[in-house]
Scaffold this motif. Sequence first.
Motif, PDB file in Angstrom:
ATOM      1  N   ARG A   1       0.716  -1.288  -0.370  1.00  0.00           N
ATOM      2  CA  ARG A   1       0.370   0.133   0.307  1.00  0.00           C
ATOM      3  C   ARG A   1       0.911   1.253   0.187  1.00  0.00           C
ATOM      4  NH1 ARG A   1      -2.298  -0.248   4.604  1.00  0.00           N
ATOM      5  NH2 ARG A   1      -2.057  -2.445   5.501  1.00  0.00           N
ATOM      6  N   VAL A   2       1.686   0.819   0.901  1.00  0.00           N
ATOM      7  CA  VAL A   2       2.800   2.511   0.696  1.00  0.00           C
ATOM      8  C   VAL A   2       3.618   2.661  -0.961  1.00  0.00           C
ATOM      9  CG1 VAL A   2       5.100   3.644   2.014  1.00  0.00           C
ATOM     10  CG2 VAL A   2       3.444   2.162   3.192  1.00  0.00           C
ATOM     11  N   ILE A   3       4.097   1.750  -1.143  1.00  0.00           N
ATOM     12  CA  ILE A   3       4.515   1.370  -2.332  1.00  0.00           C
ATOM     13  C   ILE A   3       3.697   2.442  -3.901  1.00  0.00           C
ATOM     14  CG2 ILE A   3       5.634   0.308  -4.615  1.00  0.00           C
ATOM     15  CD1 ILE A   3       7.034  -1.290  -2.526  1.00  0.00           C
TER      16      ILE A   3
ATOM     17  N   TYR B   1       9.241  -6.525  -5.003  1.00  0.00           N
ATOM     18  CA  TYR B   1       9.207  -6.655  -6.129  1.00  0.00           C
ATOM     19  C   TYR B   1       8.639  -7.776  -6.824  1.00  0.00           C
ATOM     20  CZ  TYR B   1       9.317  -6.152 -11.121  1.00  0.00           C
ATOM     21  OH  TYR B   1      10.359  -5.818 -12.578  1.00  0.00           O
ATOM     22  N   MET B   2       8.326  -8.592  -5.368  1.00  0.00           N
ATOM     23  CA  MET B   2       8.291 -10.060  -5.445  1.00  0.00           C
ATOM     24  C   MET B   2       6.618 -10.213  -5.084  1.00  0.00           C
ATOM     25  SD  MET B   2      10.767 -11.861  -5.565  1.00  0.00           S
ATOM     26  CE  MET B   2       9.822 -13.541  -5.464  1.00  0.00           C
ATOM     27  N   ASN B   3       5.417  -8.336  -4.988  1.00  0.00           N
ATOM     28  CA  ASN B   3       4.457  -8.662  -4.796  1.00  0.00           C
ATOM     29  C   ASN B   3       3.781  -8.792  -6.224  1.00  0.00           C
ATOM     30  OD1 ASN B   3       1.551  -7.446  -4.428  1.00  0.00           O
ATOM     31  ND2 ASN B   3       1.804  -7.851  -2.490  1.00  0.00           N
ATOM     32  N   PRO B   4       2.669  -9.913  -6.867  1.00  0.00           N
ATOM     33  CA  PRO B   4       2.490  -9.302  -8.234  1.00  0.00           C
ATOM     34  C   PRO B   4       2.086  -7.584  -8.556  1.00  0.00           C
ATOM     35  CG  PRO B   4       1.765 -11.085  -7.379  1.00  0.00           C
ATOM     36  CD  PRO B   4       2.159 -10.802  -6.621  1.00  0.00           C
ATOM     37  N   GLU B   5       0.777  -7.486  -7.282  1.00  0.00           N
ATOM     38  CA  GLU B   5       0.720  -6.518  -7.856  1.00  0.00           C
ATOM     39  C   GLU B   5       1.313  -4.456  -7.373  1.00  0.00           C
ATOM     40  OE1 GLU B   5      -3.132  -5.484  -4.922  1.00  0.00           O
ATOM     41  OE2 GLU B   5      -3.013  -7.868  -4.585  1.00  0.00           O
ATOM     42  N   THR B   6       2.792  -5.535  -6.631  1.00  0.00           N
ATOM     43  CA  THR B   6       3.537  -4.093  -6.315  1.00  0.00           C
ATOM     44  C   THR B   6       4.260  -4.046  -7.728  1.00  0.00           C
ATOM     45  OG1 THR B   6       3.920  -4.129  -4.148  1.00  0.00           O
ATOM     46  CG2 THR B   6       5.104  -3.502  -4.804  1.00  0.00           C
ATOM     47  N   ARG B   7       4.727  -4.926  -8.451  1.00  0.00           N
ATOM     48  CA  ARG B   7       5.198  -5.384  -9.852  1.00  0.00           C
ATOM     49  C   ARG B   7       4.250  -4.566 -10.928  1.00  0.00           C
ATOM     50  NH1 ARG B   7       6.326 -10.201  -8.212  1.00  0.00           N
ATOM     51  NH2 ARG B   7       5.109 -11.733  -9.674  1.00  0.00           N
ATOM     52  N   GLU B   8       3.232  -5.010 -10.637  1.00  0.00           N
ATOM     53  CA  GLU B   8       2.317  -4.027 -11.932  1.00  0.00           C
ATOM     54  C   GLU B   8       2.058  -2.758 -11.814  1.00  0.00           C
ATOM     55  OE1 GLU B   8      -3.046  -4.278 -13.047  1.00  0.00           O
ATOM     56  OE2 GLU B   8      -1.776  -5.943 -11.980  1.00  0.00           O
ATOM     57  N   ALA B   9       1.988  -2.323  -9.951  1.00  0.00           N
ATOM     58  CA  ALA B   9       2.429  -1.312 -10.375  1.00  0.00           C
ATOM     59  C   ALA B   9       3.463   0.244 -10.337  1.00  0.00           C
ATOM     60  CB  ALA B   9       1.821  -0.681  -8.508  1.00  0.00           C
ATOM     61  N   ILE B  10       4.700  -0.532  -9.866  1.00  0.00           N
ATOM     62  CA  ILE B  10       5.906  -0.147 -11.055  1.00  0.00           C
ATOM     63  C   ILE B  10       5.634   0.102 -11.713  1.00  0.00           C
ATOM     64  CG2 ILE B  10       7.701  -1.303 -10.871  1.00  0.00           C
ATOM     65  CD1 ILE B  10       8.163  -1.849  -8.200  1.00  0.00           C
ATOM     66  N   ALA B  11       5.037  -1.012 -12.538  1.00  0.00           N
ATOM     67  CA  ALA B  11       5.303  -1.381 -14.670  1.00  0.00           C
ATOM     68  C   ALA B  11       4.117  -0.059 -14.724  1.00  0.00           C
ATOM     69  CB  ALA B  11       5.147  -2.593 -15.183  1.00  0.00           C
ATOM     70  N   LEU B  12       3.325   0.466 -14.324  1.00  0.00           N
ATOM     71  CA  LEU B  12       2.682   1.258 -14.435  1.00  0.00           C
ATOM     72  C   LEU B  12       2.845   2.767 -14.984  1.00  0.00           C
ATOM     73  CD1 LEU B  12      -0.920   2.084 -15.481  1.00  0.00           C
ATOM     74  CD2 LEU B  12      -0.977   1.925 -13.285  1.00  0.00           C
ATOM     75  N   HIS B  13       3.266   2.908 -13.264  1.00  0.00           N
ATOM     76  CA  HIS B  13       3.903   4.033 -12.758  1.00  0.00           C
ATOM     77  C   HIS B  13       5.384   5.129 -12.404  1.00  0.00           C
ATOM     78  CE1 HIS B  13       0.185   5.703 -10.983  1.00  0.00           C
ATOM     79  NE2 HIS B  13       0.459   3.855 -10.709  1.00  0.00           N
ATOM     80  N   GLY B  14       5.863   3.510 -13.367  1.00  0.00           N
ATOM     81  CA  GLY B  14       8.191   3.578 -13.856  1.00  0.00           C
ATOM     82  C   GLY B  14       8.384   2.733 -13.965  1.00  0.00           C
TER      83      GLY B  14
ATOM     84  N   TYR C   1      16.195 -14.126  -7.630  1.00  0.00           N
ATOM     85  CA  TYR C   1      16.591 -13.700  -8.183  1.00  0.00           C
ATOM     86  C   TYR C   1      15.731 -13.274  -9.844  1.00  0.00           C
ATOM     87  CZ  TYR C   1      21.054 -11.646  -6.653  1.00  0.00           C
ATOM     88  OH  TYR C   1      22.114 -10.954  -5.773  1.00  0.00           O
ATOM     89  N   PRO C   2      14.819 -14.451 -10.696  1.00  0.00           N
ATOM     90  CA  PRO C   2      14.287 -14.480 -11.306  1.00  0.00           C
ATOM     91  C   PRO C   2      13.309 -13.627 -11.478  1.00  0.00           C
ATOM     92  CG  PRO C   2      14.560 -16.876 -10.402  1.00  0.00           C
ATOM     93  CD  PRO C   2      15.247 -15.510  -9.375  1.00  0.00           C
ATOM     94  N   THR C   3      12.604 -13.252 -10.521  1.00  0.00           N
ATOM     95  CA  THR C   3      11.488 -12.087 -10.622  1.00  0.00           C
ATOM     96  C   THR C   3      12.270 -11.036 -10.939  1.00  0.00           C
ATOM     97  OG1 THR C   3      10.213 -13.831  -9.121  1.00  0.00           O
ATOM     98  CG2 THR C   3       9.637 -11.283  -9.431  1.00  0.00           C
ATOM     99  N   TYR C   4      13.569 -10.940  -9.822  1.00  0.00           N
ATOM    100  CA  TYR C   4      14.256  -9.720  -9.720  1.00  0.00           C
ATOM    101  C   TYR C   4      14.274  -9.689 -11.914  1.00  0.00           C
ATOM    102  CZ  TYR C   4      14.658  -8.504  -5.211  1.00  0.00           C
ATOM    103  OH  TYR C   4      14.639  -8.567  -3.793  1.00  0.00           O
ATOM    104  N   ALA C   5      14.537 -10.467 -12.665  1.00  0.00           N
ATOM    105  CA  ALA C   5      15.194 -10.799 -13.727  1.00  0.00           C
ATOM    106  C   ALA C   5      14.158  -9.285 -14.362  1.00  0.00           C
ATOM    107  CB  ALA C   5      15.326 -11.897 -14.971  1.00  0.00           C
ATOM    108  N   ASP C   6      12.578  -9.613 -14.439  1.00  0.00           N
ATOM    109  CA  ASP C   6      11.984  -9.534 -15.100  1.00  0.00           C
ATOM    110  C   ASP C   6      11.603  -7.253 -15.381  1.00  0.00           C
ATOM    111  OD1 ASP C   6      10.328 -11.573 -15.838  1.00  0.00           O
ATOM    112  OD2 ASP C   6       8.994 -11.372 -14.232  1.00  0.00           O
TER     113      ASP C   6
END
Length: 205
Positions: free
Chosen positions: A83-85, A103-116, A158-163
């Motif tokens: 929620r904070v991110i 970054y392991m949280n799918p919702e956080t990854r989606e938010a990062i991809a959307l905004h940054g 690391y496999p997820t960070y690689a995304d």
Amino acid sequence: MGPLLSEPESEQAARLRQRLGTRSIVLVGMMGAGKSSIGKRLARRLGMHFADADTEIEQAAGMTIPEIFAAHGEPAFRDGEKRVIARLLENGPIILATGGGAYMNPETREAIALHGISVWLKAELDVLLRRVKRRDDRPLLKAGDPAAILARLIDERYPTYADAHVTVMSHDLPHEVMADAVMSAVERHLDTADADPSGDPPHAG
């Protein structure tokens, strides 16, 4: 979160900030990868706000992260972290340093991809171990041998960070040098994305 004193603006910094527009640069990676120290330097270079997600979480909760883990457990911490991110990204653009598990949280990854643009600061095990030994506020390292725990987390994460959009190796170099490496890698990503939106994420040594 607040502004850091900016440096005299370089041509590269002005160009990159303009190309970012409303997008944030989000640093992801393991504890000890240098996200906060490099992020602060990067923010000064670009004249942007810097935020450390862990610091923001502590301020919101009125507790330290080890206290949150002890009182409420990791799942509650991860929910607050998400929620904070999301809030920080919605109020961007900023330079954002995230916690190792964010970054392991799918919702956080989606938010990062959307905004940054996500930048993985990738570090070898020996580098991480040497750095985290300097601090005693890592709850995940309290459960056993730090080297074994870090090795397990590397295998898991690391496999997820690689995304991430961009990968930059986190070497033991001055923060100014690492900030330059991140800026150049993000520019290369933007070049690639403009030329071929379906292209693979660029990597930097």
